[in-house]
Scaffold this motif. Structure first.
Motif, mmCIF file in Angstrom:
data_model
loop_
_atom_site.group_PDB
_atom_site.id
_atom_site.type_symbol
_atom_site.label_atom_id
_atom_site.label_comp_id
_atom_site.label_asym_id
_atom_site.label_seq_id
_atom_site.Cartn_x
_atom_site.Cartn_y
_atom_site.Cartn_z
ATOM 1 N N TYR A 287 -5.203 -1.801 11.074
ATOM 2 C CA TYR A 287 -4.661 -0.450 11.022
ATOM 3 C C TYR A 287 -4.263 -0.040 9.600
ATOM 4 O O TYR A 287 -4.590 1.057 9.143
ATOM 5 C CB TYR A 287 -3.459 -0.352 11.953
ATOM 6 C CG TYR A 287 -2.793 1.001 11.976
ATOM 7 C CD1 TYR A 287 -3.367 2.060 12.681
ATOM 8 C CD2 TYR A 287 -1.598 1.230 11.281
ATOM 9 C CE1 TYR A 287 -2.768 3.307 12.695
ATOM 10 C CE2 TYR A 287 -0.997 2.463 11.294
ATOM 11 C CZ TYR A 287 -1.580 3.502 12.004
ATOM 12 O OH TYR A 287 -0.981 4.739 12.013
ATOM 13 N N LYS A 288 -3.577 -0.934 8.885
ATOM 14 C CA LYS A 288 -3.102 -0.576 7.546
ATOM 15 C C LYS A 288 -4.251 -0.316 6.585
ATOM 16 O O LYS A 288 -4.196 0.618 5.774
ATOM 17 C CB LYS A 288 -2.209 -1.690 7.006
ATOM 18 C CG LYS A 288 -0.873 -1.815 7.726
ATOM 19 C CD LYS A 288 -0.005 -2.869 7.065
ATOM 20 C CE LYS A 288 1.346 -2.971 7.756
ATOM 21 N NZ LYS A 288 2.217 -3.993 7.105
ATOM 22 N N GLU A 289 -5.296 -1.134 6.678
ATOM 23 C CA GLU A 289 -6.439 -0.943 5.783
ATOM 24 C C GLU A 289 -7.135 0.384 6.051
ATOM 25 O O GLU A 289 -7.491 1.125 5.128
ATOM 26 C CB GLU A 289 -7.426 -2.099 5.928
ATOM 27 C CG GLU A 289 -6.920 -3.439 5.392
ATOM 28 C CD GLU A 289 -5.964 -4.117 6.350
ATOM 29 O OE1 GLU A 289 -5.723 -3.550 7.453
ATOM 30 O OE2 GLU A 289 -5.450 -5.195 6.019
ATOM 31 N N ARG A 290 -7.310 0.696 7.344
ATOM 32 C CA ARG A 290 -7.969 1.957 7.707
ATOM 33 C C ARG A 290 -7.112 3.157 7.321
ATOM 34 O O ARG A 290 -7.629 4.191 6.870
ATOM 35 C CB ARG A 290 -8.258 1.964 9.212
ATOM 36 C CG ARG A 290 -9.208 0.868 9.685
ATOM 37 C CD ARG A 290 -10.644 1.202 9.299
ATOM 38 N NE ARG A 290 -11.101 2.415 9.949
ATOM 39 C CZ ARG A 290 -11.592 2.440 11.190
ATOM 40 N NH1 ARG A 290 -11.700 1.346 11.904
ATOM 41 N NH2 ARG A 290 -11.998 3.595 11.697
ATOM 42 N N MET A 291 -5.800 3.026 7.493
ATOM 43 C CA MET A 291 -4.904 4.115 7.113
ATOM 44 C C MET A 291 -4.906 4.337 5.603
ATOM 45 O O MET A 291 -4.859 5.474 5.123
ATOM 46 C CB MET A 291 -3.483 3.822 7.589
ATOM 47 C CG MET A 291 -3.267 4.064 9.070
ATOM 48 S SD MET A 291 -3.453 5.817 9.512
ATOM 49 C CE MET A 291 -2.116 6.546 8.590
ATOM 50 N N HIS A 292 -4.982 3.245 4.857
ATOM 51 C CA HIS A 292 -5.043 3.373 3.409
ATOM 52 C C HIS A 292 -6.307 4.118 2.986
ATOM 53 O O HIS A 292 -6.256 4.972 2.084
ATOM 54 C CB HIS A 292 -5.001 1.983 2.770
ATOM 55 C CG HIS A 292 -5.129 2.015 1.272
ATOM 56 N ND1 HIS A 292 -4.105 2.402 0.438
ATOM 57 C CD2 HIS A 292 -6.195 1.716 0.459
ATOM 58 C CE1 HIS A 292 -4.508 2.343 -0.819
ATOM 59 N NE2 HIS A 292 -5.765 1.922 -0.832
ATOM 60 N N ASP A 293 -7.414 3.821 3.645
ATOM 61 C CA ASP A 293 -8.664 4.501 3.331
ATOM 62 C C ASP A 293 -8.571 5.997 3.648
ATOM 63 O O ASP A 293 -9.005 6.844 2.851
ATOM 64 C CB ASP A 293 -9.817 3.859 4.111
ATOM 65 C CG ASP A 293 -11.144 4.549 3.842
ATOM 66 O OD1 ASP A 293 -11.591 4.537 2.683
ATOM 67 O OD2 ASP A 293 -11.721 5.107 4.809
ATOM 68 N N LEU A 294 -8.020 6.331 4.810
ATOM 69 C CA LEU A 294 -7.864 7.743 5.172
ATOM 70 C C LEU A 294 -6.917 8.465 4.209
ATOM 71 O O LEU A 294 -7.134 9.634 3.867
ATOM 72 C CB LEU A 294 -7.338 7.865 6.599
ATOM 73 C CG LEU A 294 -8.352 7.642 7.724
ATOM 74 C CD1 LEU A 294 -7.673 7.786 9.072
ATOM 75 C CD2 LEU A 294 -9.490 8.644 7.607
ATOM 76 N N ARG A 295 -5.870 7.781 3.800
ATOM 77 C CA ARG A 295 -4.925 8.388 2.857
ATOM 78 C C ARG A 295 -5.618 8.714 1.539
ATOM 79 O O ARG A 295 -5.436 9.809 0.987
ATOM 80 C CB ARG A 295 -3.760 7.425 2.614
ATOM 81 C CG ARG A 295 -2.713 7.945 1.645
ATOM 82 C CD ARG A 295 -1.533 6.997 1.594
ATOM 83 N NE ARG A 295 -0.544 7.463 0.639
ATOM 84 C CZ ARG A 295 -0.504 7.112 -0.648
ATOM 85 N NH1 ARG A 295 -1.430 6.283 -1.130
ATOM 86 N NH2 ARG A 295 0.430 7.586 -1.453
ATOM 87 N N GLU A 296 -6.428 7.787 1.033
ATOM 88 C CA GLU A 296 -7.131 8.025 -0.218
ATOM 89 C C GLU A 296 -8.131 9.180 -0.072
ATOM 90 O O GLU A 296 -8.261 10.021 -0.974
ATOM 91 C CB GLU A 296 -7.857 6.752 -0.659
ATOM 92 C CG GLU A 296 -6.925 5.604 -1.036
ATOM 93 C CD GLU A 296 -6.121 5.921 -2.264
ATOM 94 O OE1 GLU A 296 -6.654 6.604 -3.164
ATOM 95 O OE2 GLU A 296 -4.941 5.502 -2.339
#
Length: 326
Positions: free
Chosen positions: A245-254
């Protein structure tokens, strides 16, 4: 209930006296202050006892009455002191009096600056300072009556501003924090366009996931794909224990931050960097240090100020110290 000025010109003087006498004699029992009545009329308020009493507590009305009193003295050839408000930016200085139209003109100028806060037309504007001064300068008074929005800061007698400290100063660099402070401090309206630009700036700084928007947003379509993926990630997080979840959220945030930056560039807003704080005077730094540390006897030297060594004792007759009179 008296006729208007245009009607008076059409009437014969004798009819006016008949009109006044028809309302009975003039008594001094409950007089109405004419200046307060004029002030209420100019602001579209009903002229009644309650409103007239409220005007006694109104700073705007008191300033207007003081201005009219000063103008009356000036018309009699007497020396008169009056207050003016000056708004200074890198583009020049605006001069406003306390008459009926002065505060309205000043508010209109500030509102326009707020509405065009992000416009490229304000490129290079860093600071807006507001001064409140008392003067007897007839030249400044005439400048306050002109419809010009600003005068060159070098034009006499505007050089007197160097002797004053501003009542308020605002950083006009195009950030949401600066715009919000400027609008709130001056009781201005925040336009819908500026609100959306502020939202884009927030997304460019923090990403899209932290937002909760139930109202209209002009750029919602551009973030529809990211919003859809956010809902999908929330579901998959509940279904799979080891879901990244954190990795995917980081990608969406960027991705959302990059999309917001692209939209800001497309809008063509000015991109000035925040103004660099000016170095304060060394004595101002020492006074501030004294205020922050009143219990300490020693005041630390200000930045850039050399630490003074203790004075050597000199031989010779002692002189009595005299306390300076302030």
């Amino acid at each position: 209930m008296l006729p208007t000025r245009e009607e008076l010109r059409e009437e014969r003087p004798g009819n006016i006296w008949k009109l006044i006498s028809g309302y009975g004699e003039i008594t001094g029992g409950k007089p109405v202050p004419l200046r307060r009545a004029v002030y209420l009329r100019a602001h579209g308020r009903e002229i009644d006892r309650t409103a007239l009493e409220e005007m006694g507590l109104s700073p705007g009305c008191r300033n207007y009455e003081a201005y009219e009193t000063a103008m009356e003295r000036a018309s009699e050839g007497k020396k008169a002191l009056f207050r003016l408000t000056l708004v200074k930016t890198e583009r020049g200085v605006g001069v406003f009096n306390d008459g009926l139209h002065g505060p309205e003109r000043m508010r209109g100028m500030l509102q326009e600056m707020a509405d065009r806060f992000y416009s490229a037309a304000w490129e290079g504007m860093k600071t807006l300072s507001i001064y409140r001064i008392e003067t007897a300068s007839r030249r400044l008074l005439e400048m306050s009556r002109e419809n010009r929005r600003d005068f060159p800061a070098s034009r006499p007698p505007l050089e007197i501003l160097a002797r004053y400290l501003p009542t308020a100063s605002f950083d006009m660099s195009p950030t949401a924090e600066n715009l919000e402070r400027f609008v709130r401090a001056n009781s201005l309206a925040l336009s819908a366009n500026n609100r959306e630009i502020m939202t884009l700036q927030d997304i460019a700084r923090k990403g899209y996931a932290h937002l909760y928007m139930d109202g209209p947003f002009r750029y919602r379509k551009e973030f529809a794909g990211i919003e859809k993926e956010l809902r999908m990630l929330a579901r998959e997080r509940e279904l799979y224990r080891n879901f990244p979840y954190k990795e995917r959220m980081h990608d969406l945030r960027e991705r959302s931050m990059a999309a917001a930056e692209l939209l800001l560039k497309r809008e063509g807003i000015r991109r000035d960097t925040p103004s660099v704080p000016q170095k304060t005077d060394k004595y101002a730094e020492r006074i501030q240090a004294m205020a922050e540390c009143p219990e300490k006897g020693m005041i630390p030297p200000s930045s850039g100020e050399k630490k003074k060594e203790p004075a050597r004792k000199q031989k010779g007759p002692a002189f009595r110290k005299v306390k300076p009179q302030l």
